[in-house]
Scaffold this active site. Structure first.
Site, mmCIF file in Angstrom:
data_model
loop_
_atom_site.group_PDB
_atom_site.id
_atom_site.type_symbol
_atom_site.label_atom_id
_atom_site.label_comp_id
_atom_site.label_asym_id
_atom_site.label_seq_id
_atom_site.Cartn_x
_atom_site.Cartn_y
_atom_site.Cartn_z
ATOM 1 N N ARG A 1 -34.856 52.927 16.801
ATOM 2 C CA ARG A 1 -35.156 52.861 15.367
ATOM 3 C C ARG A 1 -36.167 51.751 15.107
ATOM 4 N NH1 ARG A 1 -31.422 56.360 13.716
ATOM 5 N NH2 ARG A 1 -29.281 56.116 14.396
ATOM 6 N N THR B 1 -25.793 54.867 18.348
ATOM 7 C CA THR B 1 -25.068 56.117 18.096
ATOM 8 C C THR B 1 -25.889 57.363 18.431
ATOM 9 O OG1 THR B 1 -25.862 56.259 15.822
ATOM 10 C CG2 THR B 1 -23.799 55.070 16.165
ATOM 11 N N ASP C 1 -15.616 59.571 5.875
ATOM 12 C CA ASP C 1 -14.295 58.949 6.076
ATOM 13 C C ASP C 1 -14.068 57.782 5.107
ATOM 14 O OD1 ASP C 1 -16.164 57.355 7.400
ATOM 15 O OD2 ASP C 1 -14.788 56.785 8.999
ATOM 16 N N ASP D 1 -15.596 54.938 4.372
ATOM 17 C CA ASP D 1 -15.755 53.505 4.653
ATOM 18 C C ASP D 1 -17.178 53.026 4.327
ATOM 19 O OD1 ASP D 1 -17.111 54.595 6.787
ATOM 20 O OD2 ASP D 1 -16.056 53.441 8.332
ATOM 21 N N SER E 1 -17.051 60.394 10.626
ATOM 22 C CA SER E 1 -17.723 59.726 9.524
ATOM 23 C C SER E 1 -18.769 60.602 8.822
ATOM 24 C CB SER E 1 -18.335 58.443 10.089
ATOM 25 O OG SER E 1 -18.872 57.659 9.088
HETATM 26 C C1 16G Z 1 -21.991 52.902 13.301
HETATM 27 C C2 16G Z 1 -21.420 51.629 12.744
HETATM 28 C C3 16G Z 1 -22.273 51.100 11.626
HETATM 29 C C4 16G Z 1 -23.707 50.967 12.052
HETATM 30 C C5 16G Z 1 -24.223 52.244 12.673
HETATM 31 C C6 16G Z 1 -25.567 51.997 13.312
HETATM 32 C C7 16G Z 1 -19.102 50.978 12.400
HETATM 33 C C8 16G Z 1 -17.786 51.344 11.775
HETATM 34 N N1 16G Z 1 -20.079 51.856 12.223
HETATM 35 O O1 16G Z 1 -21.923 53.930 12.372
HETATM 36 O O2 16G Z 1 -21.758 49.855 11.254
HETATM 37 O O3 16G Z 1 -24.522 50.627 10.974
HETATM 38 O O4 16G Z 1 -23.335 52.678 13.680
HETATM 39 O O5 16G Z 1 -26.035 53.142 13.927
HETATM 40 O O6 16G Z 1 -19.249 49.958 13.053
HETATM 41 P P1 16G Z 1 -27.261 53.088 14.924
HETATM 42 O O7 16G Z 1 -26.897 52.147 16.049
HETATM 43 O O8 16G Z 1 -27.433 54.494 15.353
HETATM 44 O O9 16G Z 1 -28.438 52.590 14.153
HETATM 45 MG MG MG Z 2 -17.835 56.136 7.925
#
Ligand code: 16G
Ligand code: MG
Length: 541
Positions: free
Chosen positions: A514, A509, A286, A288, A66
Site C-alpha cells: 500500500r 491482510t 463485525d 468493530d 469483518s
Molecule cells: C486488520 C486490522 C486493522 C488494520 C488492517 C490493515 C485488527 C482488528 N484489524 O483489519 O487494524 O488496519 O488489518 O490492513 O487489528 P492492511 O495490513 O491490509 O493494510
Molecule cells: Mg471488523
C-alpha cells in the site's frame, strides 16, 4: 497409534489443504471460508493450549471476516482481558495451522505443550461466537471438534459482534475480582452500555436522529437489541435509525455498504438518501469499526473517519478532565498510525496540546501504546479504535472529591464514559454512542465537528508486486529499510511537494503493497502517490 489420539482422529475430519501455507495475520486468519476448516480446528487446539498456559483463564475465539466479502471467513483469538492474542503466540498459531498431516499436528501440539511447560492437568476453558456469515455454523463444528478433542470446557455464545465477545471474555475472567468488568452475557453488555450512556447524557438534547448503516452484518440485529435498552426518543433519548441490517440474504453482507465501503470509496452507500447535515454512520461486518459522514447543503460529501473520532474524543475528554479538576492528574494522549491525516496530528499537538504516538498498523499495536497513558485515545483512520483508562486513572476519577458543582457535573460525565467506552477493543457501538454524546454536550452538528481542522488531500494506492515481503519498514511503518535505496527515492519525491508526506508498506491482510501520500492539494497528493507507486513497482519486480 496416531489414530487413537483424539486430536489426530478429529483432525482427520478437517484435513489441511496440501498446497496452502497459512499465516496468522494482523487480525487472525482470514481467507475464503472453504479453505478454513482445518485452520479453525487448529485454532481451537491453540485456544486450549493458551487457556492451559494461563491457568485455565478463559480464551475467546471469534469467527468473522469483518469487512471482507460474504464468501470469506476468519478466526481470531481473544486473550483473557479481552485484548488481542499476545503477539508471540501468533507464531504458534501459524505452526499448528501449517502442520502437514494429522500426525504432524499432534507432534506440533505436544511439542508446544512441552516447550511452553504447559500443565496438562489444567482444564482449558474457551468461549466463542461468530458473525452472520453462512459458513459460520460449519466452522463452529470444526472448532467444537478441537475443543472436545483437547478436553476443553466451552460455551457457544452464538451470534455476537466482535467487541461483544471481547467484553464477555473480560467479564468472565474478572468476575469476583476487584476489577470485575460486568455481567458476562449479551444482556449484561446492553445493560452496562445503556446505563452509562444514560448517565453521561444527563439532560442534554440530541439534535435529530443518527442513521446507522450496519453493513448487513451482525451489527444490525445487535444494534436493534441495544436500542431496546437505551432511553427512547420520546424520553429525550437518541433516535437511531438502523439501515442495511439484512442478515437473511448473506450475499448482501458488506456489499455496497459498511465502513470499509465508505472509507475506500469516500462516498455514502448508494442506499443512503440522507438529507443535508444529517448524521450518518457505517459499521463494518463485525461492528468493530465506525465511520461518520454527512452531506452539506451543496450535496458535498464529508467523511468523518477514525482520525476525526480520535480528535473529537481527545478534545472532549481533555476538557472534561480539566473541568473536573483532574487536568494535572490525568495524562491524556493520542495514538495513531502513519495513515492518520497530517492535519489531525497537527491539530492534536498544536491545538489540543496533547502528545501523539505513532505505531504500526493493527489494533494490537495501538492498544498497547494507548495503555501507556492515563487516558489513551487510539484510532486508526479506518475507524478501529477506543479510549482506554489506566487503573491509576480509574482510581483517580472514582476517588476524586469535586470542589464545585461544575467540577461535579464534569466528573459525573467522565465517570460514565469510563463505563460506556469498551475497554477491551474498539467497539463501533460504544464509539457511536460516545460521538453522539459529545456532539450533544457541545451542541455541535457534523459540520461544526468537521470544521475543527481541514484534512490534507490524500491518496491511497494498492500495488501488486512479485513478493511483498521484501518491503520492510521501520519507524512505525513510515520508512522503508528494504529494498535498499527505495526510501531515498521516496524522500526525494516527497521533498518536491508542499506539505508532502508519503510511505509504502506491505499489507498484512492482502498480497499487495500500500502507498499513502498527502500534500497541499488533491492534484499534488495524486501525483505524489503515483510517483511513489512507480518507485515501488520498479523495486518490486
Ligand atoms: C486488520 C486490522 C486493522 C488494520 C488492517 C490493515 C485488527 C482488528 N484489524 O483489519 O487494524 O488496519 O488489518 O490492513 O487489528 P492492511 O495490513 O491490509 O493494510
Ligand atoms: Mg471488523
Amino acid at each position: 497409534m496416531a489414530s487413537q489420539n483424539p486430536i489426530a482422529a478429529a483432525s482427520a475430519k478437517f484435513p489441511k489443504p496440501a498446497d496452502r501455507t497459512f499465516q496468522y495475520g494482523t487480525a487472525g486468519f482470514r481467507m475464503k471460508a472453504a479453505l478454513l476448516d482445518s485452520v479453525v480446528y487448529r485454532v481451537g487446539l491453540l485456544a486450549a493450549l493458551r487457556s492451559r498456559k494461563l491457568n485455565g483463564q478463559i480464551i475467546g475465539v471469534m469467527i468473522t471476516a469483518s469487512h471482507n466479502p460474504p464468501d470469506d471467513n476468519g478466526v481470531k483469538l481473544v486473550d483473557p482481558m479481552g485484548e488481542m492474542l499476545e503477539q508471540f503466540w501468533e507464531t504458534y498459531a501459524t505452526i499448528l495451522a501449517n502442520a502437514p498431516s494429522d500426525q504432524a499436528l499432534v507432534e506440533a501440539y505436544d511439542k508446544l505443550t512441552a516447550d511452553l511447560k504447559i500443565d496438562t492437568a489444567v482444564k482449558p476453558r474457551v468461549v466463542f461466537a461468530r458473525d452472520t456469515r453462512a459458513s459460520g455454523p460449519r466452522l463452529v463444528s470444526a472448532l467444537v471438534a478441537a475443543l472436545e478433542a483437547s478436553g476443553t470446557e466451552y460455551t457457544d455464545y452464538k451470534l455476537l459482534t466482535t467487541p461483544q465477545l471481547h467484553y464477555i471474555t473480560r467479564c468472565l475472567n474478572t468476575k469476583g475480582t476487584t476489577y470485575e468488568y460486568g455481567e458476562p452475557t449479551e444482556q449484561g453488555y446492553y445493560e452496562k452500555t445503556a446505563a452509562s450512556f444514560k448517565a453521561a447524557m444527563g439532560h442534554k438534547k440530541f439534535n435529530g436522529p443518527v442513521t446507522v448503516d450496519c453493513a448487513n452484518g451482525v451489527g444490525g440485529p445487535k444494534l436493534r437489541e441495544l436500542i431496546k435498552y437505551l432511553p427512547s426518543p420520546s424520553e429525550g433519548g437518541l433516535e437511531i435509525k438502523v439501515v442495511n441490517d439484512d442478515v437473511v440474504e448473506p450475499e448482501r453482507l458488506n456489499h455496497q455498504c459498511g465502513a470499509d465501503f465508505v472509507k475506500t470509496n469516500q462516498r455514502a452507500p448508494p442506499s443512503s438518501h440522507s438529507t443535508p447535515l444529517a448524521r450518518c454512520a457505517s459499521l463494518d461486518g463485525d461492528a468493530d469499526r465506525l465511520m461518520y459522514y454527512f452531506v452539506d447543503s451543496d450535496n458535498g460529501f464529508h467523511l468523518l473517519d477514525g482520525d476525526r473520532i480520535a480528535t473529537l474524543a481527545a478534545l472532549f475528554i481533555g476538557d472534561l478532565a480539566r473541568n473536573a479538576g483532574l487536568g494535572e492528574k490525568l495524562k491524556v494522549g493520542v495514538v495513531q498510525t502513519a495513515y492518520a491525516n497530517g492535519a489531525s496530528t497537527s491539530y492534536i499537538t498544536q491545538d489540543l496540546k496533547l502528545p501523539v504516538v505513532c505505531t504500526p498498523t493493527g489494533v494490537k499495536h495501538l492498544h498497547h501504546a494507548a495503555t501507556k497513558f492515563d487516558v489513551g485515545v487510539y484510532f486508526e483512520a479506518n475507524g478501529h479504535g477506543t479510549v482506554v483508562f489506566s487503573d491509576v486513572a480509574l482510581k483517580r476519577i472514582n476517588k476524586y472529591e469535586p470542589q464545585s458543582p461544575a467540577q461535579s457535573s464534569s466528573l459525573d460525565v467522565l465517570r460514565a464514559l469510563t463505563a460506556l467506552i469498551n475497554q477491551t477493543v474498539g467497539d463501533a457501538f460504544s464509539d457511536l454512542l460516545l460521538v453522539e454524546l459529545i456532539l450533544a454536550h457541545k451542541s455541535w452538528g457534523p459540520k461544526e465537528w468537521d470544521l475543527t481542522y481541514t484534512d490534507l488531500p490524500n491518496r491511497l494506492g494498492r500495488i501488486e508486486v512479485a513478493d511483498r515481503n521484501i518491503f520492510k519498514t521501520t519507524d512505525a511503518e513510515r520508512k522503508l529499510e528494504s529494498p535498499p535505496g527505495v526510501q531515498a527515492q521516496i524522500d526525494g519525491l516527497v521533498g518536491k511537494y508542499k506539505n508532502g508526506r508519503s510511505f509504502a508498506r506491505a499489507s498484512g491482510t492482502e498480497d499487495a503493497v500500500r502507498v499513502y501520500a498527502e500534500a497541499a492539494t488533491k492534484g499534488e497528493a495524486d501525483d505524489l502517490a503515483a510517483k511513489v507507486a512507480d518507485v515501488v513497482k520498479r523495486a518490486g519486480v
